[in-house]
Design a protein around this motif. Structure first.
Motif, PDB file in Angstrom:
ATOM      1  N   PRO A 179      13.183  49.364 -49.952  1.00 36.48           N
ATOM      2  CA  PRO A 179      13.129  49.475 -51.417  1.00 36.48           C
ATOM      3  C   PRO A 179      12.460  50.765 -51.894  1.00 36.48           C
ATOM      4  O   PRO A 179      11.557  51.277 -51.237  1.00 36.48           O
ATOM      5  CB  PRO A 179      12.286  48.267 -51.837  1.00 36.48           C
ATOM      6  CG  PRO A 179      12.404  47.301 -50.709  1.00 36.48           C
ATOM      7  CD  PRO A 179      12.552  48.139 -49.469  1.00 36.48           C
ATOM      8  N   THR A 227      22.354  43.243 -50.444  1.00 36.94           N
ATOM      9  CA  THR A 227      21.727  44.098 -51.458  1.00 36.94           C
ATOM     10  C   THR A 227      21.410  45.458 -50.824  1.00 36.94           C
ATOM     11  O   THR A 227      21.234  45.542 -49.610  1.00 36.94           O
ATOM     12  CB  THR A 227      20.413  43.469 -51.980  1.00 36.94           C
ATOM     13  OG1 THR A 227      19.545  43.222 -50.862  1.00 36.94           O
ATOM     14  CG2 THR A 227      20.671  42.155 -52.710  1.00 36.94           C
ATOM     15  N   HIS A 240      18.834  47.159 -50.578  1.00 37.64           N
ATOM     16  CA  HIS A 240      17.501  47.351 -50.005  1.00 37.64           C
ATOM     17  C   HIS A 240      17.066  46.204 -49.110  1.00 37.64           C
ATOM     18  O   HIS A 240      15.870  45.950 -48.961  1.00 37.64           O
ATOM     19  CB  HIS A 240      16.481  47.598 -51.115  1.00 37.64           C
ATOM     20  CG  HIS A 240      16.857  48.749 -51.991  1.00 37.64           C
ATOM     21  ND1 HIS A 240      16.989  50.028 -51.506  1.00 37.64           N
ATOM     22  CD2 HIS A 240      17.175  48.804 -53.303  1.00 37.64           C
ATOM     23  CE1 HIS A 240      17.361  50.837 -52.497  1.00 37.64           C
ATOM     24  NE2 HIS A 240      17.482  50.114 -53.586  1.00 37.64           N
ATOM     25  N   THR A 246      16.991  43.047 -49.447  1.00 41.52           N
ATOM     26  CA  THR A 246      16.235  41.938 -50.030  1.00 41.52           C
ATOM     27  C   THR A 246      16.975  40.603 -49.907  1.00 41.52           C
ATOM     28  O   THR A 246      16.357  39.544 -49.981  1.00 41.52           O
ATOM     29  CB  THR A 246      15.887  42.208 -51.506  1.00 41.52           C
ATOM     30  OG1 THR A 246      17.072  42.674 -52.162  1.00 41.52           O
ATOM     31  CG2 THR A 246      14.807  43.278 -51.624  1.00 41.52           C
ATOM     32  N   ASP A 291      16.149  35.489 -47.962  1.00 38.10           N
ATOM     33  CA  ASP A 291      15.548  36.297 -49.031  1.00 38.10           C
ATOM     34  C   ASP A 291      14.316  36.993 -48.493  1.00 38.10           C
ATOM     35  O   ASP A 291      13.426  36.339 -47.949  1.00 38.10           O
ATOM     36  CB  ASP A 291      15.124  35.407 -50.209  1.00 38.10           C
ATOM     37  CG  ASP A 291      16.326  34.933 -51.011  1.00 38.10           C
ATOM     38  OD1 ASP A 291      16.972  35.789 -51.632  1.00 38.10           O
ATOM     39  OD2 ASP A 291      16.602  33.718 -51.007  1.00 38.10           O
ATOM     40  N   PRO A 316      11.222  39.421 -49.701  1.00 41.29           N
ATOM     41  CA  PRO A 316      10.565  40.071 -50.846  1.00 41.29           C
ATOM     42  C   PRO A 316      10.344  41.563 -50.603  1.00 41.29           C
ATOM     43  O   PRO A 316      10.174  41.996 -49.459  1.00 41.29           O
ATOM     44  CB  PRO A 316       9.219  39.352 -50.954  1.00 41.29           C
ATOM     45  CG  PRO A 316       9.319  38.133 -50.101  1.00 41.29           C
ATOM     46  CD  PRO A 316      10.368  38.401 -49.073  1.00 41.29           C
ATOM     47  N   ARG A 317      10.344  42.322 -51.697  1.00 42.90           N
ATOM     48  CA  ARG A 317      10.141  43.772 -51.566  1.00 42.90           C
ATOM     49  C   ARG A 317       8.826  44.107 -50.874  1.00 42.90           C
ATOM     50  O   ARG A 317       8.758  45.051 -50.094  1.00 42.90           O
ATOM     51  CB  ARG A 317      10.156  44.439 -52.950  1.00 42.90           C
ATOM     52  CG  ARG A 317      11.527  44.532 -53.551  1.00 42.90           C
ATOM     53  CD  ARG A 317      11.515  45.337 -54.837  1.00 42.90           C
ATOM     54  NE  ARG A 317      10.503  44.829 -55.767  1.00 42.90           N
ATOM     55  CZ  ARG A 317      10.256  45.385 -56.946  1.00 42.90           C
ATOM     56  NH1 ARG A 317      10.930  46.446 -57.344  1.00 42.90           N
ATOM     57  NH2 ARG A 317       9.332  44.883 -57.745  1.00 42.90           N
TER      58      ARG A 317
END
Length: 119
Positions: free
Chosen positions: A14, A81, A83, A85, A96, A98-99
């Motif tokens: 990210p 996605t 990045h 994520t 999933d 998280p950043r």
């Protein structure tokens, strides 16, 4: 055999971001370890989680995104996605990430003074 939807083979970590409240680096590392330890029990396959963790660790420590992408690619992981994520495995299970697991926020707080106390 892609599950459908978009796949980002050239994903990157990210871009810079902030989280509130700002964590200290040690809090962040602890939260990340808890994340990797507990995620497999929320679903998905432990093997895939291990591959994602290896890829992320590789990208973070060596900055070698090519190798990280190879890890992901060779496990048949679909990156939904740009990045990393959200990813899917070949069975369509969703992961999933998280950043703050993938990258360190720009607003990390300084470590508190411990005054020699053992926490």
């Amino acid at each position: 055999s892609s599950v459908g939807g978009t796949h980002y083979p050239n994903w990157t970590l990210p871009p810079p971001f902030k989280i509130e409240p700002p964590p200290t680096l040690s809090e962040l590392h602890k939260k990340r370890e808890e994340f990797w330890d507990t995620q497999p029990s929320y679903g998905g396959s432990r093997e895939i989680w291990d591959v994602i963790k290896a890829a992320v660790t590789s990208a973070q420590t060596s900055g070698d995104i090519q190798t990280a992408r190879l890890f992901v690619e060779s496990a048949g992981i679909i990156v939904a996605t740009p990045h990393l994520t959200v990813v899917f495995d070949e069975r369509g299970a969703k992961y999933d990430i998280p950043r703050w697991v993938l990258a360190t926020p720009t607003n990390v707080a300084p470590e508190p003074e411990t005054n020699g106390d053992v926490a």
